[in-house]
Design an enzyme around this catalytic site. Structure first.
Site, short mmCIF file in Angstrom:
data_model
loop_
_atom_site.label_atom_id
_atom_site.label_comp_id
_atom_site.label_asym_id
_atom_site.label_seq_id
_atom_site.Cartn_x
_atom_site.Cartn_y
_atom_site.Cartn_z
CG ASP A 161 25.20 41.57 -6.31
OD1 ASP A 161 24.95 40.73 -5.41
OD2 ASP A 161 26.34 41.71 -6.78
CG HIS B 205 2.18 49.91 -11.98
ND1 HIS B 205 1.23 50.40 -11.12
CD2 HIS B 205 2.85 48.96 -11.29
CE1 HIS B 205 1.33 49.76 -9.94
NE2 HIS B 205 2.30 48.90 -10.02
CG HIS C 275 3.52 42.48 -5.02
ND1 HIS C 275 3.28 42.46 -6.37
CD2 HIS C 275 4.10 43.67 -4.77
CE1 HIS C 275 3.69 43.61 -6.91
NE2 HIS C 275 4.22 44.35 -5.96
CG ASP D 204 5.57 46.65 -9.04
OD1 ASP D 204 5.50 45.89 -8.06
OD2 ASP D 204 4.71 47.52 -9.29
CD GLU E 228 1.26 45.59 -4.01
OE1 GLU E 228 1.51 46.65 -3.41
OE2 GLU E 228 1.22 45.52 -5.27
CD GLU E 229 1.04 46.02 -8.52
OE1 GLU E 229 0.51 47.10 -8.19
OE2 GLU E 229 2.27 45.90 -8.71
CG ASP F 199 6.38 46.10 -3.96
OD1 ASP F 199 6.71 45.92 -5.14
OD2 ASP F 199 5.26 46.54 -3.62
N1 TRP Z 1 3.51 48.74 -4.05
C1 TRP Z 1 3.60 49.53 -5.23
C2 TRP Z 1 3.26 48.59 -6.37
O1 TRP Z 1 3.43 47.42 -6.23
C3 TRP Z 1 4.95 50.12 -5.46
C4 TRP Z 1 5.38 51.07 -4.42
C5 TRP Z 1 5.23 52.38 -4.45
C6 TRP Z 1 6.03 50.75 -3.21
N2 TRP Z 1 5.76 52.91 -3.32
C7 TRP Z 1 6.24 51.95 -2.56
C8 TRP Z 1 6.45 49.59 -2.62
C9 TRP Z 1 6.88 51.98 -1.32
C10 TRP Z 1 7.08 49.63 -1.39
C11 TRP Z 1 7.28 50.82 -0.76
O2 TRP Z 1 2.82 49.03 -7.38
ZN ZN Z 2 4.88 46.24 -6.24
#
Ligand code: TRP
Ligand code: ZN
Length: 316
Positions: A301, A286, A124, A136, A170-171, A199
């Protein structure tokens, strides 16, 4: 960073050369059935970080974020799209509406391969409105972008068809990826043999988590880390918390990598991975401090190279 797994093709070539010098036939030296999969290139971590610098600049110039419906999101998409277009990808921008604002997915197809067997890798590209969203999910977005650019640089012609994706919103609940999957015909859904999700892969106090969904995809990642001598754990922090859920929900095999969000690293995890026990994998999750300073270069990396490894391995 160089990975031991990628030494295989070179080693096979060396064996072939020695056999030929010793008077063996070409058939002895390299039987087609045992020709190794072309090794994935080592992704220069400096290139991945250069993409993060661009995403940070975009956030800074657009009110400090790259969130859905904000100027920083579209500018992020334009940056990634321009790089892909210049590298020979066929790009498509898919629009949708969420919370009254226009959102965008970016899809990039690498021409060639069997289009009845598609391997996808995605991430995302949006962040939350609180900050620039560099771990993120600039981290996954930059690694997937650099993998796509490496495909182009290598002139890679995999047996399967390669498709890369950057999801919007995505958020807000995996809105972009759900929109993409919902709008695929059942025939086109069935062609997707695997979806790989990235992600948060550069967390500052990193763990090495591999999604435990499809066993073959999981093994591809685990073998890679075994080759580096790094222990992994199954990803349990957020099953269904990222865009792979959109694909998994319709029966598409999924996998991916994650270096941790707001859960605390345990003492056992710090013992095997280093870093700080009792502290979150990403204290800036966040938050406004999710900047380019919020990245562990070693994790970025290793995980970046793992993205390329899996894309090469699963599409060959
Ligand atoms: N998807 C969440 C975000 O973007 C972050 C996240 C929390 C996540 N736990 C996860 C991503 C496990 C992948 C797998 O805020
Ligand atoms: Zn995320």
């Amino acid at each position: 960073m160089k990975l031991s797994v990628s030494g295989r093709a070179t080693a096979a070539a060396a064996v072939a050369a020695v056999t030929l010098l010793a008077g063996g036939s070409i058939a002895d030296a390299a039987p087609a059935s045992r020709t190794p999969v072309a090794a994935a290139p080592d992704l220069p971590v400096a290139n991945i970080k250069a993409h993060l610098t661009q995403l940070q600049s975009i956030a800074t110039a657009n009110g400090g974020n790259r969130a859905h419906g904000r100027a920083g999101y579209k500018a992020s998409l334009d940056y990634v799209k321009a790089r892909l277009d210049a590298a020979g990808f066929t790009t498509t921008v898919q629009q949708f509406t969420s919370s009254g604002r226009t959102g965008y997915n970016l899809i990039a197809d690498w021409p060639g391969g069997d289009t009845n067997q598609v391997i996808m890798a995605g991430s995302h590209l949006d962040g939350v409105s609180a900050g620039p969203g560099i771990n993120d999910n600039g981290s996954g977005s930059a690694a997937v972008l650099e993998t796509a650019l490496a495909v182009s640089r290598a002139g890679y012609h995999p047996a399967k068809h390669l498709r890369f994706a950057w999801w919007g919103a995505e958020e807000l609940g995996m809105v972009g990826s759900r929109y993409y999957v919902r709008n695929l015909s059942s025939a086109n859904r069935a062609k997707i043999k695997g979806y790989l999700n990235f992600d948060m892969i550069g967390s500052p106090n990193p763990g090495y988590f591999v999604y435990d969904d499809d066993p073959a995809i999981e093994k591809t990642f685990k073998d890679y880390f075994t080759g580096l001598g790094i222990a992994t754990e199954p990803e349990t922090e957020g099953d269904g918390r990222s865009d792979h859920a959109s694909f998994k929900n319709v029966g598409i095999p999924v996998g991916g990598l994650f270096s941790g969000a707001d859960y605390l690293k345990t003492a056992a995890q710090a013992a095997k991975w280093g870093g700080t026990a009792g502290r979150a994998f990403d204290r800036c999750y966040h938050s406004s401090c999710d900047t380019t300073a919020n990245i562990n270069d070693t994790a970025l990396d290793r995980n970046g190279d793992a993205v390329a490894h899996a894309v090469w391995q699963l599409s060959s």
